[in-house]
Design a protein around this motif. Structure first.
Motif, short mmCIF file in Angstrom:
data_model
loop_
_atom_site.label_atom_id
_atom_site.label_comp_id
_atom_site.label_asym_id
_atom_site.label_seq_id
_atom_site.Cartn_x
_atom_site.Cartn_y
_atom_site.Cartn_z
N SER A 199 0.81 -1.21 0.00
CA SER A 199 0.00 0.00 0.00
C SER A 199 0.85 1.27 0.00
O SER A 199 2.01 1.26 0.41
CB SER A 199 -0.93 0.02 1.22
N ALA A 200 0.23 2.35 -0.48
CA ALA A 200 0.78 3.70 -0.35
C ALA A 200 0.07 4.37 0.82
O ALA A 200 -1.15 4.20 0.99
CB ALA A 200 0.57 4.48 -1.64
N LYS A 201 0.81 5.14 1.62
CA LYS A 201 0.23 5.74 2.82
C LYS A 201 0.39 7.26 2.79
O LYS A 201 1.42 7.77 2.34
CB LYS A 201 0.90 5.17 4.07
N TYR A 202 -0.63 7.93 3.30
CA TYR A 202 -0.56 9.38 3.49
C TYR A 202 -0.75 9.67 4.97
O TYR A 202 -1.74 9.25 5.58
CB TYR A 202 -1.63 10.09 2.67
N PHE A 203 0.20 10.38 5.57
CA PHE A 203 0.19 10.68 6.99
C PHE A 203 -0.46 12.04 7.21
O PHE A 203 0.12 13.08 6.90
CB PHE A 203 1.60 10.64 7.56
N ILE A 204 -1.67 12.01 7.77
CA ILE A 204 -2.39 13.25 8.08
C ILE A 204 -1.70 13.96 9.23
O ILE A 204 -1.51 15.18 9.21
CB ILE A 204 -3.85 12.93 8.42
N THR A 205 -1.33 13.21 10.23
CA THR A 205 -0.47 13.68 11.33
C THR A 205 0.62 12.63 11.50
O THR A 205 0.66 11.63 10.78
CB THR A 205 -1.26 13.85 12.63
N GLU A 206 1.49 12.82 12.45
CA GLU A 206 2.58 11.86 12.67
C GLU A 206 2.04 10.48 13.02
O GLU A 206 2.62 9.45 12.63
CB GLU A 206 3.51 12.36 13.77
N GLY A 207 0.90 10.42 13.73
CA GLY A 207 0.37 9.12 14.15
C GLY A 207 -0.78 8.61 13.32
O GLY A 207 -1.03 7.41 13.28
N LEU A 208 -1.49 9.51 12.63
CA LEU A 208 -2.69 9.13 11.90
C LEU A 208 -2.42 9.09 10.39
O LEU A 208 -1.91 10.05 9.83
CB LEU A 208 -3.82 10.13 12.18
N SER A 209 -2.76 7.97 9.75
CA SER A 209 -2.51 7.83 8.32
C SER A 209 -3.66 7.08 7.65
O SER A 209 -4.39 6.33 8.30
CB SER A 209 -1.20 7.09 8.06
N VAL A 210 -3.80 7.30 6.35
CA VAL A 210 -4.75 6.55 5.52
C VAL A 210 -3.94 5.83 4.45
O VAL A 210 -2.83 6.25 4.10
CB VAL A 210 -5.80 7.47 4.88
N ALA A 211 -4.48 4.73 3.95
CA ALA A 211 -3.73 3.90 2.99
C ALA A 211 -4.65 3.37 1.91
O ALA A 211 -5.86 3.19 2.13
CB ALA A 211 -3.04 2.75 3.72
N ALA A 212 -4.06 3.10 0.76
CA ALA A 212 -4.76 2.43 -0.33
C ALA A 212 -3.76 1.52 -1.03
O ALA A 212 -2.60 1.89 -1.23
CB ALA A 212 -5.34 3.44 -1.32
N GLY A 213 -4.20 0.32 -1.37
CA GLY A 213 -3.28 -0.62 -1.99
C GLY A 213 -4.00 -1.85 -2.50
O GLY A 213 -5.21 -1.85 -2.72
N THR A 214 -3.24 -2.91 -2.63
CA THR A 214 -3.77 -4.17 -3.16
C THR A 214 -3.30 -5.34 -2.31
O THR A 214 -2.13 -5.41 -1.94
CB THR A 214 -3.32 -4.39 -4.62
#
Length: 223
Positions: free
Chosen positions: A112-127
């Motif tokens: 997956s690729a991840k985007y960190f909204i804050t240092e601890g919180l992230s969202v991800a999308a992948g396969t």
């Protein structure tokens, strides 16, 4: 001027190296798996089996390019699948029913690729690349008929290997969210959409496997 450019380049490389971060660790959790069946030779087209609740366990590795972007790879094992219960009765009190439980022993490789909204919180999308190592179907038949009933070679209760009827690769795109504490403990949740047709029996039908996961893990490493 050359010295200034050299100092600037060194400073940029230093900041870049400081922003990069590699972490790894174990993870485990709870999974809810469903199977959708579109059997072209059956009147029950597009039926969805009830959820099968199970667990998963494995490990992960995460690499952050900077404060906002990163990638993650994992290796997990889970017994995915689904179950269904069909019952029929008539006015005379006769009863017939059966329960099916399908289990896919699956090695999952999520990337997956991840985007960190804050240092601890992230969202991800992948396969999720799922390798089906085993496939079994357990059938339990119940009836108050005075004669024995047999379906697909199962008399009363039995389990059969259906690995030859199921394709080996289950590709499932997913989206997810993760929250990590300062000590490295993290919690995540994701949903994987079953898009691969797993049917291998040549009937023209379609079988897909989707699943949700909620888990916990710990990340070692970092700056």
């Amino acid at each position: 001027m050359k010295k200034i450019l050299l100092l600037a380049a060194v400073a940029v490389m230093g900041l870049s190296a400081q922003a990069q971060e590699f972490r790894f660790g174990p993870k485990a959790g709870f999974a809810m798996s469903t199977i959708k069946i579109d059997d072209k030779q059956d009147d029950l087209n597009d039926r969805k089996m009830d959820p099968k609740y199970t667990f998963y366990i494995g490990g992960m590795a995460e690499y952050k390019f900077d404060d906002n972007f990163g990638v993650q790879a994992e290796i997990l094992y889970s017994q995915l699948g689904g179950k269904e219960k069909i019952e029929e009765t008539d006015g005379s009190g006769m009863y017939f029913g059966f329960q099916n439980k399908v289990t896919f022993g699956t090695l999952l490789v999520p990337i997956s690729a991840k985007y960190f909204i804050t240092e601890g919180l992230s969202v991800a999308a992948g396969t999720n690349f799922g390798i089906i190592l085993s496939a079994k179907q357990k059938t339990v038949i119940g009836t108050n008929l005075p004669i024995g009933v047999e379906i697909d070679g199962v008399d009363g209760e039995g389990e059969r290997d259906i690995k030859n009827e199921i394709k080996k690769l289950n590709i499932a795109p997913f989206v997810g969210v993760e929250y990590m504490l300062e000590n490295g403990l993290f919690f995540d949740a994701r949903y994987s959409f079953g898009v691969s047709n797993l049917s291998n029996d040549g009937s023209g039908g379609k079988i897909t496997n989707s699943f949700a996961q909620v888990g916990v893990g710990f990340k070692f490493g970092g700056n």
